[in-house]
Each structure stands twice: as structure tokens, then as C-alpha cells.
Design a protein around this motif. Structure first.
Motif, PDB file in Angstrom:
ATOM      1  N   ILE A   1       8.327  -8.412  16.290  1.00 24.04           N
ATOM      2  CA  ILE A   1       8.608  -8.052  14.889  1.00 24.04           C
ATOM      3  C   ILE A   1       7.982  -9.110  13.984  1.00 24.04           C
ATOM      4  O   ILE A   1       8.616 -10.108  13.624  1.00 24.04           O
ATOM      5  N   ILE A   2       6.733  -8.888  13.634  1.00 20.89           N
ATOM      6  CA  ILE A   2       5.990  -9.814  12.781  1.00 20.89           C
ATOM      7  C   ILE A   2       5.487  -9.045  11.555  1.00 20.89           C
ATOM      8  O   ILE A   2       5.694  -7.827  11.432  1.00 20.89           O
ATOM      9  N   ASP A   3       4.826  -9.748  10.656  1.00 19.13           N
ATOM     10  CA  ASP A   3       4.354  -9.104   9.431  1.00 19.13           C
ATOM     11  C   ASP A   3       3.391  -7.959   9.715  1.00 19.13           C
ATOM     12  O   ASP A   3       3.417  -6.919   9.035  1.00 19.13           O
ATOM     13  N   GLN A   4       2.535  -8.127  10.713  1.00 20.66           N
ATOM     14  CA  GLN A   4       1.599  -7.058  11.071  1.00 20.66           C
ATOM     15  C   GLN A   4       2.330  -5.814  11.548  1.00 20.66           C
ATOM     16  O   GLN A   4       1.887  -4.685  11.306  1.00 20.66           O
ATOM     17  N   PHE A   5       3.460  -6.026  12.232  1.00 23.22           N
ATOM     18  CA  PHE A   5       4.276  -4.888  12.666  1.00 23.22           C
ATOM     19  C   PHE A   5       4.785  -4.108  11.461  1.00 23.22           C
ATOM     20  O   PHE A   5       4.780  -2.868  11.464  1.00 23.22           O
ATOM     21  N   VAL A   6       5.243  -4.816  10.429  1.00 24.12           N
ATOM     22  CA  VAL A   6       5.756  -4.157   9.229  1.00 24.12           C
ATOM     23  C   VAL A   6       4.649  -3.365   8.537  1.00 24.12           C
ATOM     24  O   VAL A   6       4.871  -2.232   8.085  1.00 24.12           O
ATOM     25  N   VAL A   7       3.443  -3.944   8.464  1.00 27.90           N
ATOM     26  CA  VAL A   7       2.321  -3.243   7.834  1.00 27.90           C
ATOM     27  C   VAL A   7       1.988  -1.961   8.596  1.00 27.90           C
ATOM     28  O   VAL A   7       1.840  -0.880   8.002  1.00 27.90           O
ATOM     29  N   LYS A   8       1.889  -2.059   9.919  1.00 28.22           N
ATOM     30  CA  LYS A   8       1.574  -0.886  10.734  1.00 28.22           C
ATOM     31  C   LYS A   8       2.697   0.162  10.639  1.00 28.22           C
ATOM     32  O   LYS A   8       2.418   1.364  10.560  1.00 28.22           O
ATOM     33  N   ALA A   9       3.938  -0.309  10.652  1.00 27.70           N
ATOM     34  CA  ALA A   9       5.069   0.619  10.555  1.00 27.70           C
ATOM     35  C   ALA A   9       5.072   1.333   9.203  1.00 27.70           C
ATOM     36  O   ALA A   9       5.343   2.539   9.129  1.00 27.70           O
ATOM     37  N   SER A  10       4.771   0.600   8.133  1.00 26.12           N
ATOM     38  CA  SER A  10       4.743   1.202   6.794  1.00 26.12           C
ATOM     39  C   SER A  10       3.648   2.256   6.689  1.00 26.12           C
ATOM     40  O   SER A  10       3.865   3.335   6.127  1.00 26.12           O
ATOM     41  N   VAL A  11       2.478   1.947   7.242  1.00 24.28           N
ATOM     42  CA  VAL A  11       1.382   2.919   7.237  1.00 24.28           C
ATOM     43  C   VAL A  11       1.776   4.154   8.028  1.00 24.28           C
ATOM     44  O   VAL A  11       1.510   5.302   7.612  1.00 24.28           O
ATOM     45  N   PHE A  12       2.408   3.948   9.180  1.00 22.95           N
ATOM     46  CA  PHE A  12       2.850   5.079  10.003  1.00 22.95           C
ATOM     47  C   PHE A  12       3.884   5.927   9.261  1.00 22.95           C
ATOM     48  O   PHE A  12       3.790   7.170   9.257  1.00 22.95           O
ATOM     49  N   ILE A  13       4.858   5.286   8.621  1.00 18.76           N
ATOM     50  CA  ILE A  13       5.908   6.014   7.892  1.00 18.76           C
ATOM     51  C   ILE A  13       5.301   6.884   6.797  1.00 18.76           C
ATOM     52  O   ILE A  13       5.634   8.067   6.667  1.00 18.76           O
ATOM     53  N   ILE A  14       4.406   6.299   6.009  1.00 23.82           N
ATOM     54  CA  ILE A  14       3.831   7.031   4.881  1.00 23.82           C
ATOM     55  C   ILE A  14       2.876   8.119   5.358  1.00 23.82           C
ATOM     56  O   ILE A  14       2.942   9.274   4.905  1.00 23.82           O
TER      57      ILE A  14
END
Length: 314
Positions: free
Chosen positions: A139-152
Motif C-alpha cells: 500500500i504505497i502512493d503508486q498503489f493509490v494512483v493505480k487504484a484511483s485510475v481503475f475506480i474511475i
């Protein structure tokens, strides 16, 4: 958004939103609690976003996901509630196609985005509890970016055909929507065309998106409940259960409202239309008002951040 077929004789360019058709005389009284809930939702989410932005101790993946949830809530509220209040206060019932179908898109995509965000947040809790040593590397910043892109991306792409199909229908006569919103269950019924494809796609897409999120959340909770009794650190098990407990309450509340709306739409002949309309409006208002309040009350770090923010202002 695809252009609407308005070249045919008698084609329409706008709809009329008739909120609570059976209770037109008292609907302005309902505007008071709705406006208060709207202000509460906007203020709570804005405070949470500002706190996470200014408090460096909250610059962590979990709080970034919480910020995404607040942003989705704000956009959803701003898309839905101001128009509802405009109908109540100023009798501005007309809504153009250029406003109606984007509103339909946001309502159909942002609610699944919230569901998906809850799912990602639950995965964060699963890793923190079941694999604590690997948490800093997963759970790092890159994970949040990838997760946000996936969600949207996932929910926008799946939801986009719903307003596109509706906008391509031929609206030749009826223009009164017995609702406060451009709900995709109501607008296509005004068309002169066959809407079987619209209904089928909406049903399949809705169940696939929401059901997959809820199933993954349930699986995560199963692993968490299995792992909690094995936590040996003093007080850690109780803290883990407390954190997951109030998170589960928010998910359950969100899912229950969504399920009630779906069931009442299915059984709309047995449910008064005004109850159905009210539930649809509250579905876009109560969770955005409740989510930030619960997180602010239950999360010590956020409470401390808000106190620090208030001290700076003073």
C-alpha cells in the motif's frame, strides 16, 4: 455525449422535472431538511479534504482513498441537489438534454465509483491486518494512483452506454419526468422507441459492478475475521475490529440504501411514487453527509488534524 436525435418532427430539446407529483403543495417544506443535509455534506467533506491536504501526518494511502471518496461525494451532491432545490424554490422544472444526460451519467457512474472505493479501502484494511509486515511495500502512493485510475475508468466506461443509449432515443411527445432527477429508469420511458436494450444493459451492468464489489468486500472481511484472533499484540485485535467495524457499517448503510432503491423500483406498482422519488434523492445525499462525519469522529488522527487546523485558523 452522443448527440440526440432531434431532426425528426416533434422531437424535444428539454424535459420537465415534476418532483413529488402527488404532493406539489408541500414539497417546498421538504427543501429545508434537504438543504441542511446538503450544506452538512458539503461542509463535512470540504473540511475532511482540507484537513488531509494541510496535515502532513495524514499524507498516507488510506487517507488519500478517503479524499477520493469525499471528492466523489461532493461531485455527486453538486450534480443532483442544487437542481432539486431549484425546482422546489424557484419552480425551475425545465432541464435541457445537454444537462439531463450528463447528470444521468454522473449518477450512474459515481455511485459505483463509491462502491469500488469502499472495496479498495477494505483491501487496504485486509493487507494491514492480515499481512502487516508487507503493508508498507504493497500500500504505497503508486498503489493509490493505480487504484484511483481503475475506480474511475472501470465505472465510467461501464456506465457511459446508459446515457448514450438514452440520448439516442427519439423523444417525440412526452416530456414530463415524474421525478426530481434525470433518472435512467424514468427518462427512456418517455421515448417513442423500443427501450429493451436500455433496460437490459442497465440491469446487467448494475448487478455486475455492485455485486462484484460487495462479494470482494465480503471475502476481505472473512479473511480479516479469521486473522484477528491470531493477532498477539495487546489491544491490536480490538483496534482492528473497531476500525473494520465502523467501516463495515458505512458499507452496509450504503448498500442497504442502494438495495432499497432497486427493490422499490422493481416493485414500483406497490410503492407510492413519492416514496420512490424521495429514496432516490436521499440516496445521493445521506451517504455523502454521513461518510466524512463517521470517519472524523472515529479516526483519532483525523480528529487531531481538524483540531490542528482550527488552532491555525485561531
Amino acid at each position: 455525449m452522443a448527440p440526440v436525435n432531434n431532426s425528426l418532427p416533434g422531437a424535444l430539446s428539454e424535459f420537465l422535472l415534476i418532483c413529488f407529483p402527488g404532493y406539489q403543495s408541500w414539497q417546498h417544506w421538504l427543501s429545508l431538511p434537504l438543504s441542511l443535509l446538503f450544506l452538512l455534506a458539503m461542509a463535512a467533506n470540504a473540511t475532511l479534504l482540507l484537513t488531509i491536504r494541510l496535515e502532513t501526518s495524514l499524507h498516507e494511502p488510506m487517507y488519500y482513498l478517503l479524499s477520493l471518496l469525499s471528492l466523489l461525494d461532493i461531485v455527486l451532491c453538486l450534480t443532483v441537489i442544487p437542481k432539486v432545490l431549484a425546482v422546489f424554490w424557484f419552480d425551475l422544472k425545465a432541464i435541457s438534454f445537454s444537462a439531463c444526460f450528463p447528470q444521468m451519467f454522473i449518477m450512474n457512474s459515481f455511485l459505483p465509483m463509491e462502491s469500488c472505493t469502499f472495496m479498495i479501502m477494505e483491501y487496504d484494511r485486509y493487507v494491514a491486518i492480515c499481512h502487516p509486515l508487507r503493508y508498507p511495500s504493497i500500500i504505497i502512493d503508486q498503489f493509490v494512483v493505480k487504484a484511483s485510475v481503475f475506480i474511475i475508468a472501470r465505472n465510467a466506461l461501464i456506465s457511459a452506454p446508459i446515457p448514450i443509449f438514452s440520448s439516442r432515443l427519439h423523444y417525440c411527445g412526452k416530456k414530463v419526468i415524474e421525478h426530481c432527477l434525470c433518472a435512467n429508469l424514468f427518462v427512456p420511458r418517455l421515448s417513442c422507441d423500443n427501450i429493451t436494450l436500455n433496460r437490459l444493459y442497465q440491469l446487467v451492468a448494475s448487478w455486475i459492478v455492485v455485486s462484484s464489489d460487495l462479494i470482494l468486500i465480503f471475502i476481505s472481511y472473512t479473511f480479516i475475521l479469521w486473522a484477528v484472533p491470531r493477532i498477539k499484540a495487546e489491544g491490536a485485535a480490538a483496534k482492528a475490529l473497531s476500525t473494520c467495524g465502523f467501516h463495515f457499517i458505512l458499507i452496509l448503510f450504503f448498500s442497504t440504501i442502494l438495495l432499497v432503491v432497486v427493490l422499490t423500483n422493481v416493485a414500483r406498482k406497490r410503492v407510492p411514487m413519492d416514496i420512490l422519488i424521495l429514496l432516490n434523492v436521499l440516496q445521493h445525499l445521506i451517504p455523502p453527509a454521513l461518510n466524512p462525519i463517521v470517519y472524523c469522529v472515529r479516526t483519532k488522527e483525523i480528529k487531531q488534524g481538524i483540531q490542528n487546523l482550527l488552532k491555525r485558523k485561531v
